[in-house]
Design an enzyme around this catalytic site. Structure first.
Site, PDB file in Angstrom:
ATOM      1  CG  ASP A  88      -2.257  -0.667   1.008  1.00  0.00           C
ATOM      2  OD1 ASP A  88      -2.709  -0.720  -0.157  1.00  0.00           O
ATOM      3  OD2 ASP A  88      -2.844  -1.140   1.999  1.00  0.00           O
ATOM      4  CG  HIS A 103      -8.232   7.289   4.602  1.00  0.00           C
ATOM      5  ND1 HIS A 103      -7.481   6.451   3.797  1.00  0.00           N
ATOM      6  CD2 HIS A 103      -7.666   7.235   5.837  1.00  0.00           C
ATOM      7  CE1 HIS A 103      -6.510   5.918   4.526  1.00  0.00           C
ATOM      8  NE2 HIS A 103      -6.598   6.364   5.760  1.00  0.00           N
ATOM      9  NE  ARG A 153      -8.119   2.389   7.787  1.00  0.00           N
ATOM     10  CZ  ARG A 153      -7.508   2.148   6.631  1.00  0.00           C
ATOM     11  NH1 ARG A 153      -6.438   2.833   6.302  1.00  0.00           N
ATOM     12  NH2 ARG A 153      -7.968   1.222   5.806  1.00  0.00           N
ATOM     13  NE  ARG A 205      -0.868   1.979   3.997  1.00  0.00           N
ATOM     14  CZ  ARG A 205      -1.358   3.054   3.401  1.00  0.00           C
ATOM     15  NH1 ARG A 205      -2.647   3.328   3.496  1.00  0.00           N
ATOM     16  NH2 ARG A 205      -0.582   3.873   2.710  1.00  0.00           N
ATOM     17  CB  CYS A 212      -4.946   7.396  -2.161  1.00  0.00           C
ATOM     18  SG  CYS A 212      -6.624   7.326  -1.568  1.00  0.00           S
TER      19      CYS A 212
HETATM   20  N1  ARG Z   1      -5.372   0.081   1.128  1.00  0.00           N
HETATM   21  C1  ARG Z   1      -5.061   1.360   1.680  1.00  0.00           C
HETATM   22  C2  ARG Z   1      -5.593   1.446   3.095  1.00  0.00           C
HETATM   23  O1  ARG Z   1      -6.650   0.925   3.361  1.00  0.00           O
HETATM   24  C3  ARG Z   1      -5.617   2.444   0.814  1.00  0.00           C
HETATM   25  C4  ARG Z   1      -5.231   3.808   1.289  1.00  0.00           C
HETATM   26  C5  ARG Z   1      -5.846   4.886   0.465  1.00  0.00           C
HETATM   27  N2  ARG Z   1      -5.302   6.135   0.801  1.00  0.00           N
HETATM   28  C6  ARG Z   1      -6.002   7.243   1.051  1.00  0.00           C
HETATM   29  N3  ARG Z   1      -5.353   8.342   1.237  1.00  0.00           N
HETATM   30  N4  ARG Z   1      -7.297   7.225   1.150  1.00  0.00           N
HETATM   31  O2  ARG Z   1      -4.972   2.016   3.951  1.00  0.00           O
END
Ligand code: ARG
Length: 278
Positions: free
Chosen positions: A73, A173, A144, A98, A267
């Protein structure tokens, strides 16, 4: 906001991106990710490179952070750090998958001469949840970023932070639910926000572009604006029309492979904002 437009001006931007060399979907941390669905990494690289070249053709600077194996990612550079006036707040990721991206961004900034690089105490997924609109940071929470991170961001970045609560897991997000179009204008998907947060948005941005279900689901809000061009997924066609009516020039982008991880244009794009030099 249907005023006759004087031509919108693009200003040269400085972006940080990460080539999707090791892109894959082998875990699921948002509802868009399905590890059983095949991913074409070469196609992801080609599509990503197309976006990078467009930025360069439009006069923007694109720096690159080295992708790391085992971090599929990492292409989503927006999540790495938030930069305001050369003050850098590094992310702290919610998921262990991550976590190792954060030190990579820390190294990038310290090795590129940024003096004020702060590690975060609380979970914050950087520009995934922090959207800089002029001298204000709109800050998402709910999925998040830890709500306590918002005060930390205000302190480190030195600008006011407005907290917004996300309620729809598809829009996990803030940068898939809301985008900055200029220093004073935003667009957003109302369904992604709590009632209280909607009231805040209506108060701050009474003329905002409100985006419909279909365009939001196509990741239309995961957009980058340079003040004139708005780079957004090409499938968000209704939104492209809305943007045109507001004097912007939509630039449709195909990032279909990256979409399998739940990410698109914004993203992949971290913006480095420099202190204005008088
Ligand atoms: N697979 C990543 C996650 O879930 C995607 C992140 C996308 N990034 C963003 N800035 N929305 O963290």
């Amino acid at each position: 906001m249907s005023q006759p437009q004087t031509a919108r001006q693009a200003t040269p931007r400085h972006y940080l991106m990460c080539r999707p060399t090791y892109f894959d979907v082998n875990y699921a941390i948002n509802p868009w990710m399905d590890p059983d669905k095949p991913v074409d990494t070469d196609l992801a690289i080609e599509q990503w490179d197309n976006l990078r070249r467009l930025y360069l053709e439009h006069g923007h600077t694109v720096d690159l952070v080295e992708p790391l194996e085992g971090l599929p990612d990492m292409v989503f550079a927006a999540n790495g750090a938030t930069v305001v006036d050369d003050k850098v707040l590094i992310a702290r990721f919610r998921h262990r998958e991550r976590a190792a991206e954060a030190p990579a961004y820390h190294r990038w900034y310290t090795s590129h001469g940024y003096a004020e690089v702060a590690s975060a105490e609380y979970v914050n997924e950087a520009e995934g949840d922090y959207i800089v609109v002029g001298r204000t940071v709109l800050a998402g929470t709910g999925f998040r970023t830890d709500p306590r991170a918002h005060a930390e961001a205000e302190k480190v970045l030195g600008v006011p932070v407005v907290s917004l609560t996300l309620v729809d897991p598809r829009f996990y997000h803030l940068d898939v639910a809301l985008a900055a179009l200029s220093d004073t204008e935003v667009m957003y998907y109302p369904g992604a926000f709590s009632e209280e947060s909607l009231a805040v948005l209506r108060e701050l941005y009474p003329d905002a572009i409100l985006v419909g279900d279909e365009d939001a689901e196509a990741f239309g809000l995961n957009a980058v604006s340079d003040g004139r061009h708005v780079y957004l997924p090409e499938t968000a066609t209704g939104l492209a029309e809305q943007l045109r009516a507001h004097g912007f020039e939509p630039v449709g982008i195909d990032l279909s492979e990256l979409l399998k991880a739940g990410g698109s244009v914004k993203c992949t794009t971290q913006e480095i904002r420099h202190r204005a030099t008088a």
